[in-house]
Design a protein around this motif. Structure first.
Motif, PDB file in Angstrom:
ATOM      1  N   ASN A 198       0.886  -1.296  -0.042  1.00  9.41           N
ATOM      2  CA  ASN A 198       0.033   0.221  -0.235  1.00  9.41           C
ATOM      3  C   ASN A 198       0.923   1.141  -0.099  1.00  9.41           C
ATOM      4  O   ASN A 198       1.591   1.498   1.002  1.00  9.41           O
ATOM      5  N   PHE A 220      -0.504   4.047  -0.359  1.00  7.58           N
ATOM      6  CA  PHE A 220      -1.377   5.261   0.035  1.00  7.58           C
ATOM      7  C   PHE A 220      -1.642   6.167  -1.142  1.00  7.58           C
ATOM      8  O   PHE A 220      -1.199   5.970  -2.243  1.00  7.58           O
ATOM      9  N   TYR A 221      -2.799   7.232  -0.959  1.00 13.11           N
ATOM     10  CA  TYR A 221      -3.036   7.708  -2.114  1.00 13.11           C
ATOM     11  C   TYR A 221      -2.319   8.502  -3.019  1.00 13.11           C
ATOM     12  O   TYR A 221      -2.294   8.386  -4.318  1.00 13.11           O
ATOM     13  N   LEU A 241      -2.672  10.426   2.856  1.00 10.16           N
ATOM     14  CA  LEU A 241      -3.957   9.957   2.703  1.00 10.16           C
ATOM     15  C   LEU A 241      -4.667  11.251   3.500  1.00 10.16           C
ATOM     16  O   LEU A 241      -5.034  11.095   4.540  1.00 10.16           O
ATOM     17  N   SER A 250     -12.193   4.738   2.681  1.00 15.23           N
ATOM     18  CA  SER A 250     -10.846   4.354   2.674  1.00 15.23           C
ATOM     19  C   SER A 250     -10.064   4.814   4.203  1.00 15.23           C
ATOM     20  O   SER A 250      -9.282   3.954   4.712  1.00 15.23           O
ATOM     21  N   SER A 260      -5.133   2.838   8.072  1.00 17.12           N
ATOM     22  CA  SER A 260      -5.383   4.243   7.184  1.00 17.12           C
ATOM     23  C   SER A 260      -5.652   5.610   7.978  1.00 17.12           C
ATOM     24  O   SER A 260      -5.336   6.611   7.755  1.00 17.12           O
ATOM     25  N   ASN A 267      -3.701   8.988   8.004  1.00 12.66           N
ATOM     26  CA  ASN A 267      -4.573  10.228   7.705  1.00 12.66           C
ATOM     27  C   ASN A 267      -3.894  11.008   8.837  1.00 12.66           C
ATOM     28  O   ASN A 267      -3.853  12.286   8.504  1.00 12.66           O
TER      29      ASN A 267
END
Length: 621
Positions: free
Chosen positions: A29, A31-32, A144, A177, A184, A188
């Motif tokens: 992952n 992430f975004y 994120l 998400s 996550s 964040n």
């Protein structure tokens, strides 16, 4: 993803023979923002749309519309409206009901419409590849969350516009998400921390423009303060609009730890039992330099002696002043002037007698005031004995609201007179509390004067006090309080409509509130409270302010008494026009004889006519 997402994507890609979908499967992952940037870099297209997986596109030609808008060289990004979005992107700004034909309805009525904004949420954001390249793509430290705020700031600084397109509707399931994995949520928080660091580095800690300025069309209640409740960055924003130098926080810390004198002002009206508990809570705090000034409005010697007894153990830290009851505002003014003139207090803390404070509350309120450089602060108020919130800087509720996740510091929407902390010299600038309100809305009027003088009080969620809300129905079962509430509410709103600060139509919201109160009282059969509402409306129409010394006798009158009052009036015939003052009197007595919701509405209509339609001197019975 660790679920079945990859298998689903492979099947979809096979269906389209890789002509419409290209799937990148990361081994871990990233992430975004890193993933979004990678997708943008390998894309061969000039126009890009970043779309969250928890969305559903409901406007068929959405891409065509985005494409046409982005041809404009002045536009840097565009976005849709949604059922889970903020302010100009919120579908409720355009339509109240969502049903099957909503996309077509929006497409028809908002075709060619675009709304300029300072922020487009990242769940669906369309832009051009050359803009991303020019601005350096999304900041990958914001892994994120917050990347959309950061990107919109970059667009604004580059002189590019951001537009919301209300003809495009995309449903969105908020922050799926963020909730899917515990990690996550932690990432964040790191993103928020990194964004705070970035803002601090750019503007300087304590000098970052408040969100209403950074994202200038986002109103107070939607401004993203809640992202900055991190202790380390709680004083990130420049609430005072004054530039802070490098020594500012050191100097303020020295001031804070010198423990300057605070005078607590309490207006007592037959509340000695509650007052005793408040004083006990003040004695227990960690802050040593507090003096208590109790202004007793009870007009009862026995009650005043109880107040004196409560203060005995405090010696020269407790002061009691016996006064005539000229109302809460007048009592506050007596106490404030005493603290300023006799005690030379630098800070004033207004508290209701039926409150209790926490050990850290005076320290936190003073810290908020000093570190923000704003001379007025307040904090959360919880209902005594519960976890329900009475006041949170945006809402006040007698029955209490849920104690939801806190924001960071922010400019409060209004003040509660039960808990106001302020620098004592502020009264030289804005004046004292208006005594014509007697009870209720003196805090609202004071708040408006503060704003007129460029002072926007700060709410902190980092401490709280308790407030006792007695009875099952709060103010509804206190006729005298309800009378002053109705009268003061009408007086306050009418005054500020006349000053041009409120829209004239806002009075309809006040009427609606009165009607709901009246209906509830009718169901509960609270006879005295029903009378209090009518007397409150009538006395507002008559221009009465201050103390109503006849109120208790008026509320005690019987139906027969009101019938006799009616018999003393020369009643007009049906259909005959009468002077508006006579009409008010007839309506008042009719409602006191027999409560009636329809008649109340006519009474409020007459109020509107007499106050806002002065060309009408007469009404028809």
């Amino acid at each position: 993803s660790k679920d079945g997402t990859q298998e689903i994507l492979k099947k979809i890609a096979q269906r389209y023979n890789d002509t419409k979908i290209r799937c990148i499967f990361n081994k871990e992952n990233t992430f975004y923002t890193k993933a979004a940037n990678y997708g943008a870099k390998i894309s061969k297209n000039r126009f890009l749309v970043f779309l969250n997986p928890d969305t559903e596109v409901l406007t068929p030609d959405w891409l065509d519309i985005f494409y046409e808008k982005l041809k404009n060289q002045e536009i840097g990004a565009v976005g849709p409206i949604s059922d889970s979005a903020m302010y100009k992107s919120d579908i409720k700004k355009y339509i109240n009901i969502i049903w099957e034909i909503t996309p077509a309805w929006l497409r028809y009525f908002f075709d060619e419409i675009e709304n300029e904004t300072k922020f487009i949420p990242g769940f669906c954001l369309a832009t051009k590849k050359e803009i991303l390249e020019k601005l350096g793509y999304f900041d990958e430290d914001l892994m994120l969350g917050m990347e959309d705020f950061d990107f919109c700031l970059k667009l604004s600084e580059a002189g590019l516009k951001t537009m919301v397109i209300p003809s495009i509707f995309i449903k969105h399931i908020w922050h799926v998400s963020f909730k899917s994995e515990r990690s996550s949520n932690e990432v964040n928080k790191i993103s928020i921390l990194n964004f705070a660091k970035k803002l601090s580095k750019k503007f300087g800690y304590g000098n970052v423009p408040i969100p209403e300025k950074l994202f200038s069309d986002i109103p107070l209640h939607l401004a993203p303060y809640k992202f900055f409740k991190l202790n380390r960055f709680k004083f990130l924003f420049n609430f005072s609009n004054t530039q802070k130098d490098k020594n500012f926080f050191v100097q303020r810390a020295k001031k804070l730890h010198s423990k300057p004198q605070i005078s607590v002002i309490v207006v007592n009206h037959n509340s000695s039992d509650d007052l005793k508990e408040l004083v006990s809570s003040i004695i227990r705090v960690d802050y040593p330099n507090i003096k208590i000034v109790v202004v007793d409005n009870s007009e009862n010697k026995e009650e005043f002696n109880k107040v004196l007894e409560i203060g005995k153990e405090l010696g020269d830290k407790f002061f009691a002043i016996e006064t005539e009851n000229n109302g809460f505002a007048a009592g506050c003014n007596v106490g404030i002037k005493f603290a300023r003139e006799k005690l030379d207090s630098e800070y004033i803390w207004l508290l209701n007698p039926d409150t209790a404070i926490n050990k850290d509350t005076p320290f936190e309120l003073l810290k908020t005031l000093l570190y923000t450089d704003v001379p007025v602060s307040t904090c959360k108020i919880k209902i005594y004995g519960t976890d329900k919130v009475h006041y949170n800087g945006e809402i006040a509720s007698e029955v209490g609201i849920e104690d939801e996740e806190d924001y960071g510091l922010f400019r409060t929407a209004f003040l509660s007179g039960a808990n106001i902390f302020l620098r004592s010299d502020i009264f030289d600038k804005v004046g004292f509390f208006r005594e014509d309100f007697f009870l209720y809305f003196e805090d609202n009027e004071f708040f408006e004067r503060l704003k007129d003088n460029g002072i926007y009080p700060i709410y902190t969620p980092f401490t709280f006090i308790y407030h006792k809300v007695k009875g099952n129905y709060g103010i509804l079962e206190k006729p005298i309080n309800l009378y002053y509430f109705i009268r003061s509410m009408l007086h306050f709103n009418y005054e500020f409509i006349k000053k041009g600060k409120y829209e004239k139509e806002s009075m309809f919201g006040i009427f609606d509130k009165i009607e709901k109160i009246y209906l509830t009282l009718m169901k509960l059969n609270f006879e005295k409270s029903l009378k209090a509402v009518i007397f409150g409306i009538y006395d507002f129409l008559e221009g009465k302010t201050g103390r109503n010394r006849e109120l208790e006798n008026l509320l005690a009158k019987s139906v027969n008494d009101f019938i006799r009052d009616m018999n003393n009036i020369e009643l007009p015939k049906r259909g005959e026009k009468v002077p508006i003052e006579t009409y008010h009197k007839i309506m008042k007595i009719n409602l006191l004889i027999s409560p009636n919701y329809d008649l109340l509405q006519k009474f409020l209509t007459a109020l509107w006519v007499s106050k806002f339609e002065p060309r009408f001197d007469y009404l028809y019975i």
